[in-house]
Scaffold this active site. Structure first.
Site, mmCIF file in Angstrom:
data_model
loop_
_atom_site.group_PDB
_atom_site.id
_atom_site.type_symbol
_atom_site.label_atom_id
_atom_site.label_comp_id
_atom_site.label_asym_id
_atom_site.label_seq_id
_atom_site.Cartn_x
_atom_site.Cartn_y
_atom_site.Cartn_z
ATOM 1 N N HIS A 262 6.504 -0.253 3.076
ATOM 2 C CA HIS A 262 6.942 0.637 1.994
ATOM 3 C C HIS A 262 5.876 1.703 1.705
ATOM 4 C CE1 HIS A 262 9.160 1.338 -1.876
ATOM 5 N NE2 HIS A 262 7.969 1.767 -2.252
ATOM 6 N N GLU A 263 4.649 1.250 1.532
ATOM 7 C CA GLU A 263 3.582 2.205 1.204
ATOM 8 C C GLU A 263 3.260 3.116 2.385
ATOM 9 O OE1 GLU A 263 3.100 2.483 -1.845
ATOM 10 O OE2 GLU A 263 3.992 0.562 -2.439
ATOM 11 N N HIS A 266 5.528 6.037 2.042
ATOM 12 C CA HIS A 266 5.006 7.023 1.089
ATOM 13 C C HIS A 266 3.861 7.815 1.728
ATOM 14 C CE1 HIS A 266 7.197 6.033 -2.546
ATOM 15 N NE2 HIS A 266 6.845 4.757 -2.504
ATOM 16 N N GLU A 301 10.492 8.071 -2.827
ATOM 17 C CA GLU A 301 10.976 6.700 -2.660
ATOM 18 C C GLU A 301 11.933 6.613 -1.474
ATOM 19 O OE1 GLU A 301 9.396 4.617 -4.364
ATOM 20 O OE2 GLU A 301 10.498 2.752 -4.081
HETATM 21 ZN ZN ZN Z 1 7.615 3.236 -3.780
#
Ligand code: ZN
Length: 503
Positions: A262-263, A266, A301
């Site tokens: 997830h990171e 980003h 996101e």
């Molecule tokens: Zn996030």
């Protein structure tokens, strides 16, 4: 062209905000707990200086000159957008009384301390007066920003420009019945085996695995690093230094690993903003005073969810990478195969806590928060009635009854930090991520690469269509260019149906 003077001033604003972000990174990774109070002052001072520099006479003169210089350029020209973003931010800050900024800053640490205490004691009434004061300030903030239909619109515009209370509710109204149907289909099936999820998974192995996959996704470790924190996050100080963190979970690795994916998502966004935008308004949120290259919270996101869920939770991914995982954690997964592991990490298990939620029920947690926030800001829901409203929504949407407020309305840090209006961006990110991924996978080269574990074509497509633009285009501008359409919920519903509805 006399953009130079404006770029010099905004460059300095960006420097101050990057320095503030670095202090934030430090406070969340290595700072001793004794540093909390002084660090709060340091960050506030840097942000105040950034705001003063933005509104200083030299910046305003440079802005006037820059506007004259770009007036004959087409409206979507990068320089035009850059100058317009500064003008917008200057007008925005001009509307917010200094006394309101101070009141918000002073309340935040007290509200935060009360929230921590309330959570520990499982007692909402400890937090309630501070939350009521926070909501009064947020309403005053919304009024200062300005709104037409609903005061919550003003707060939404800070995180997801273009969204309103009505548009978010319309999105939820389309999504909610689909989630219910898919969930019923998913729960009619036999629960997968998950016993192996809680075996020993040494943290160093998790980090090494996270780094290997991060590299495969194209995250550049020469301009990034991965550390352990309790709450994972990504933060950047220009595209040249973009840091991410992951949880250290010795006995329950999957959430930590998916958190790392997830990171990384980003981080990829920030690392791939056009280098020409570095230290400009096209890589700085001048309203929220935050050094960020992504165009909205929802757009950001969408990238983390795309790599976490569409790539990382796919069967194709685990067919290719499970052997590596099994070897990394031997012998903990010796009796498990890729199919069983994939079933376990895509299991549907409704729970009380948003951050532990599975992909399918996550949005239900978001919807109830957005509804409560909108009603609080409108004044139609009283603070004292939050626990009851929360628990009723949990029963209705997830069929669960929180045993206390700690696992109910006290679970998120957002309200105690004065963050109202950001929750919807998690669901918007899910929706946008699905739309982008579906479009990208329509390209044969990307689909073939994806099936072989070659993520470079997907990376290149996202760089071209999303990342490089920084804040030049808004979320819908990005979507229109990449997919030919505005935000649409159907690709997300198709994705969830394929994954959960028919296994
Ligand atoms: Zn996030």
């Amino acid at each position: 062209m006399s953009l130079e003077a404006l770029r010099r001033e905004i460059g300095a604003v960006n420097d101050l905000l990057c320095a503030a972000s670095l202090l934030v990174w430090d406070s969340r990774t290595v700072m001793p707990s004794g540093g909390v109070e002084a660090r709060g002052h340091q960050i506030a001072t840097l942000m105040e200086s950034a705001r003063e520099r933005l509104l200083a006479p030299a910046t305003l003169r440079a802005l006037d000159a820059a506007e004259t210089a770009v007036q004959s350029a087409p409206g979507d020209d990068a320089a035009c957008r850059e100058v317009a973003a500064v003008r917008d931010a200057v007008a925005f800050h001009g509307r917010i009384p200094a006394q309101l900024i101070r009141a918000k800053a002073e309340l935040r640490p007290r509200a935060n301390a009360a929230w921590i205490e309330a959570r520990k004691s499982n007692d909402f009434t400890i937090f309630a007066p501070h939350l009521a004061a926070t909501i009064d300030l947020q309403r005053a903030y919304a009024d200062a920003i300005g709104h037409a239909d609903h005061p919550y619109d003003a707060l939404l515009s800070l995180y997801e420009p273009g969204e309103t209370t009505a548009s978010v509710r319309a999105l939820f109204d389309r999504l909610r019945p689909a989630l219910r149907d898919i969930r019923m289909a998913a729960e009619a099936k036999r629960a997968p085996r998950t016993d192996f999820m809680h075996r020993p998974f040494p943290a160093e192995g998790q980090r090494r695995f996270g780094e290997r996959i991060g590299e495969k996704f194209g995250y550049d470790f020469a301009r990034g690093r991965l550390d352990f924190t309790v709450h994972p996050f990504e933060i950047s100080f220009t595209r040249h230094d973009v840091r991410i963190t992951m949880r250290r979970a010795e006995t329950f690795a999957p959430p930590a690993i998916f958190g790392a994916f997830h990171e990384v998502g980003h981080g990829l966004y920030e690392q791939n903003v056009d280098p020409a935008y570095t230290r400009t308004a096209l890589a700085t949120d001048l309203k929220q005073l935050y050094a960020v290259g992504g165009t909205s919270f929802g757009a950001h996101e969408s990238q983390s969810r795309l790599w976490e869920n569409h790539v990382g939770r796919s069967r194709a991914f685990w067919d290719l990478h499970f052997a590596d995982l099994r070897e990394t954690f031997a012998p903990s997964l010796d009796d498990v195969d890729a199919a069983a592991f994939h079933r376990a990490v895509t299991a549907v298990r409704p729970g009380l806590v948003r951050t532990d939620a599975d992909e399918l029920t996550y949005d239900l947690h978001i919807m109830l928060r957005v509804e409560i926030e909108a009603d609080l800001i409108a004044g139609t829901l009283k603070v004292a009635d939050i626990p009851e409203a929360w628990n009723a929504a949990m029963r209705r949407d997830l069929g669960l009854a929180p045993p206390g407020d700690a696992d109910g309305c006290l679970q998120d840090i957002h309200w105690s930090s004065g963050m109202f209006g950001s929750f919807c961006t998690y669901t918007i990110g899910n929706v946008m991520g699905a739309q982008l991924f579906e479009t990208a996978l329509g390209d044969e080269g990307i689909a073939t690469g994806f099936g072989r574990g070659d993520y470079a074509p997907l990376h290149a497509w996202l760089k071209t269509h999303v990342w490089q633009h920084g804040r030049r285009f808004g979320r819908d501008g990005i979507l229109a260019r990449a997919t030919g359409r505005g935000l649409e919920v159907e690709p997300y519903i198709r994705h969830l149906t394929r994954r959960y509805g028919q296994r």
